[in-house]
Design a protein around this motif. Structure first.
Motif, PDB file in Angstrom:
ATOM      1  N   LEU A  49       0.850  -1.183   0.000  1.00 35.75           N
ATOM      2  CA  LEU A  49       0.000   0.000   0.000  1.00 35.75           C
ATOM      3  C   LEU A  49       0.887   1.235   0.000  1.00 35.75           C
ATOM      4  N   ARG A  50       0.695   2.065  -0.971  1.00 30.63           N
ATOM      5  CA  ARG A  50       1.383   3.351  -1.021  1.00 30.63           C
ATOM      6  C   ARG A  50       0.327   4.389  -0.688  1.00 30.63           C
ATOM      7  N   GLY A  51       0.616   5.231   0.269  1.00 33.58           N
ATOM      8  CA  GLY A  51      -0.423   6.151   0.690  1.00 33.58           C
ATOM      9  C   GLY A  51       0.099   7.469   1.209  1.00 33.58           C
ATOM     10  N   THR A  52      -0.823   8.236   1.759  1.00 31.73           N
ATOM     11  CA  THR A  52      -0.550   9.558   2.288  1.00 31.73           C
ATOM     12  C   THR A  52      -0.973   9.611   3.742  1.00 31.73           C
ATOM     13  N   LEU A  53      -0.157  10.220   4.570  1.00 33.48           N
ATOM     14  CA  LEU A  53      -0.498  10.456   5.977  1.00 33.48           C
ATOM     15  C   LEU A  53      -0.851  11.919   6.166  1.00 33.48           C
ATOM     16  N   ARG A  54      -1.901  12.171   6.894  1.00 34.31           N
ATOM     17  CA  ARG A  54      -2.319  13.530   7.209  1.00 34.31           C
ATOM     18  C   ARG A  54      -2.732  13.602   8.671  1.00 34.31           C
ATOM     19  N   TYR A  55      -2.538  14.773   9.264  1.00 35.10           N
ATOM     20  CA  TYR A  55      -2.976  14.965  10.642  1.00 35.10           C
ATOM     21  C   TYR A  55      -4.492  14.959  10.726  1.00 35.10           C
ATOM     22  N   GLU A  56      -4.977  14.592  11.878  1.00 35.74           N
ATOM     23  CA  GLU A  56      -6.412  14.556  12.122  1.00 35.74           C
ATOM     24  C   GLU A  56      -7.030  15.918  11.798  1.00 35.74           C
ATOM     25  N   GLY A  57      -8.142  15.903  11.115  1.00 34.09           N
ATOM     26  CA  GLY A  57      -8.822  17.130  10.722  1.00 34.09           C
ATOM     27  C   GLY A  57      -8.589  17.479   9.272  1.00 34.09           C
ATOM     28  N   ASN A  58      -7.418  17.135   8.722  1.00 32.31           N
ATOM     29  CA  ASN A  58      -7.108  17.469   7.338  1.00 32.31           C
ATOM     30  C   ASN A  58      -8.080  16.808   6.372  1.00 32.31           C
ATOM     31  N   VAL A  59      -8.388  15.547   6.582  1.00 37.79           N
ATOM     32  CA  VAL A  59      -9.277  14.816   5.684  1.00 37.79           C
ATOM     33  C   VAL A  59     -10.650  15.483   5.642  1.00 37.79           C
ATOM     34  N   ASP A  60     -11.178  15.875   6.799  1.00 34.92           N
ATOM     35  CA  ASP A  60     -12.491  16.524   6.847  1.00 34.92           C
ATOM     36  C   ASP A  60     -12.481  17.873   6.132  1.00 34.92           C
ATOM     37  N   ILE A  61     -11.422  18.622   6.318  1.00 38.87           N
ATOM     38  CA  ILE A  61     -11.317  19.938   5.675  1.00 38.87           C
ATOM     39  C   ILE A  61     -11.245  19.794   4.157  1.00 38.87           C
ATOM     40  N   VAL A  62     -10.391  18.895   3.677  1.00 41.10           N
ATOM     41  CA  VAL A  62     -10.235  18.722   2.239  1.00 41.10           C
ATOM     42  C   VAL A  62     -11.518  18.152   1.630  1.00 41.10           C
ATOM     43  N   GLN A  63     -12.193  17.238   2.341  1.00 45.29           N
ATOM     44  CA  GLN A  63     -13.453  16.697   1.828  1.00 45.29           C
ATOM     45  C   GLN A  63     -14.503  17.796   1.728  1.00 45.29           C
ATOM     46  N   CYS A  64     -14.549  18.696   2.686  1.00 46.94           N
ATOM     47  CA  CYS A  64     -15.480  19.822   2.650  1.00 46.94           C
ATOM     48  C   CYS A  64     -15.183  20.715   1.445  1.00 46.94           C
ATOM     49  N   LEU A  65     -13.919  21.006   1.216  1.00 45.86           N
ATOM     50  CA  LEU A  65     -13.542  21.821   0.055  1.00 45.86           C
ATOM     51  C   LEU A  65     -13.956  21.137  -1.247  1.00 45.86           C
ATOM     52  N   ALA A  66     -13.787  19.830  -1.311  1.00 41.57           N
ATOM     53  CA  ALA A  66     -14.199  19.083  -2.507  1.00 41.57           C
ATOM     54  C   ALA A  66     -15.716  19.127  -2.670  1.00 41.57           C
ATOM     55  N   ASP A  67     -16.441  18.957  -1.574  1.00 40.75           N
ATOM     56  CA  ASP A  67     -17.909  18.944  -1.630  1.00 40.75           C
ATOM     57  C   ASP A  67     -18.493  20.256  -2.141  1.00 40.75           C
ATOM     58  N   ILE A  68     -17.843  21.366  -1.821  1.00 44.23           N
ATOM     59  CA  ILE A  68     -18.391  22.657  -2.267  1.00 44.23           C
ATOM     60  C   ILE A  68     -17.807  23.112  -3.607  1.00 44.23           C
ATOM     61  N   GLY A  69     -16.935  22.290  -4.199  1.00 51.12           N
ATOM     62  CA  GLY A  69     -16.466  22.563  -5.547  1.00 51.12           C
ATOM     63  C   GLY A  69     -15.072  23.135  -5.697  1.00 51.12           C
ATOM     64  N   PHE A  70     -14.348  23.334  -4.611  1.00 50.17           N
ATOM     65  CA  PHE A  70     -13.014  23.934  -4.704  1.00 50.17           C
ATOM     66  C   PHE A  70     -12.021  23.073  -5.474  1.00 50.17           C
ATOM     67  N   LEU A  71     -12.219  21.773  -5.514  1.00 51.00           N
ATOM     68  CA  LEU A  71     -11.268  20.890  -6.181  1.00 51.00           C
ATOM     69  C   LEU A  71     -11.763  20.390  -7.523  1.00 51.00           C
ATOM     70  N   SER A  72     -12.854  20.951  -7.994  1.00 49.41           N
ATOM     71  CA  SER A  72     -13.425  20.543  -9.269  1.00 49.41           C
ATOM     72  C   SER A  72     -12.493  20.908 -10.421  1.00 49.41           C
ATOM     73  N   LEU A  73     -12.448  20.040 -11.407  1.00 52.40           N
ATOM     74  CA  LEU A  73     -11.657  20.316 -12.607  1.00 52.40           C
ATOM     75  C   LEU A  73     -12.488  20.990 -13.686  1.00 52.40           C
ATOM     76  N   ASP A  74     -13.763  21.203 -13.425  1.00 53.25           N
ATOM     77  CA  ASP A  74     -14.646  21.856 -14.390  1.00 53.25           C
ATOM     78  C   ASP A  74     -14.268  23.332 -14.545  1.00 53.25           C
ATOM     79  N   GLU A  75     -14.241  23.780 -15.775  1.00 49.76           N
ATOM     80  CA  GLU A  75     -13.962  25.193 -16.028  1.00 49.76           C
ATOM     81  C   GLU A  75     -15.212  26.009 -15.729  1.00 49.76           C
ATOM     82  N   VAL A  76     -14.990  27.189 -15.183  1.00 48.70           N
ATOM     83  CA  VAL A  76     -16.101  28.103 -14.921  1.00 48.70           C
ATOM     84  C   VAL A  76     -15.806  29.426 -15.621  1.00 48.70           C
TER      85      VAL A  76
END
Length: 103
Positions: A49-76
């Protein structure tokens, strides 16, 4: 081999890892790791398994950013080079579909 679609990676793939008592960490896989046993000459390795380690809280923050569209590849249209200049707060307002604040 487990396949997790990109948008679900943090929600379904991140797991709490107990590495050391002083560190609250989560880990999640980085794409297909099935060929690394051969690449690193580890024939005795049955699970790699090759993976990434993050401190607690990072996953929730990044998931929230993804959910609201900050990480979308769609052009606006409002972020195109030919668009009118835009303040950060107005860009975020458009991204989340909120009314632009009047300041």
């Amino acid at each position: 081999v487990v396949t997790i679609p990109g948008p679900d990676l943090l929600r379904k793939g991140a797991k709490r890892l107990y590495i050391y008592p002083a560190f609250a960490t989560y880990g999640y896989p980085n794409r297909d790791s099935s060929f690394y046993d051969a690449r690193y000459n580890m024939p005795e390795c049955h699970t790699c398994l090759r993976g990434t380690l993050r401190y607690e809280g990072n996953v929730d923050i990044v998931q929230c950013l993804a959910d609201i569209g900050f990480l979308s590849l769609d052009e606006v249209d409002y972020l195109q080079p030919t668009s009118a200049p835009l303040t950060w707060i107005n860009a975020v307002s458009q991204l989340v579909g909120a009314a632009a604040p009047t300041i």
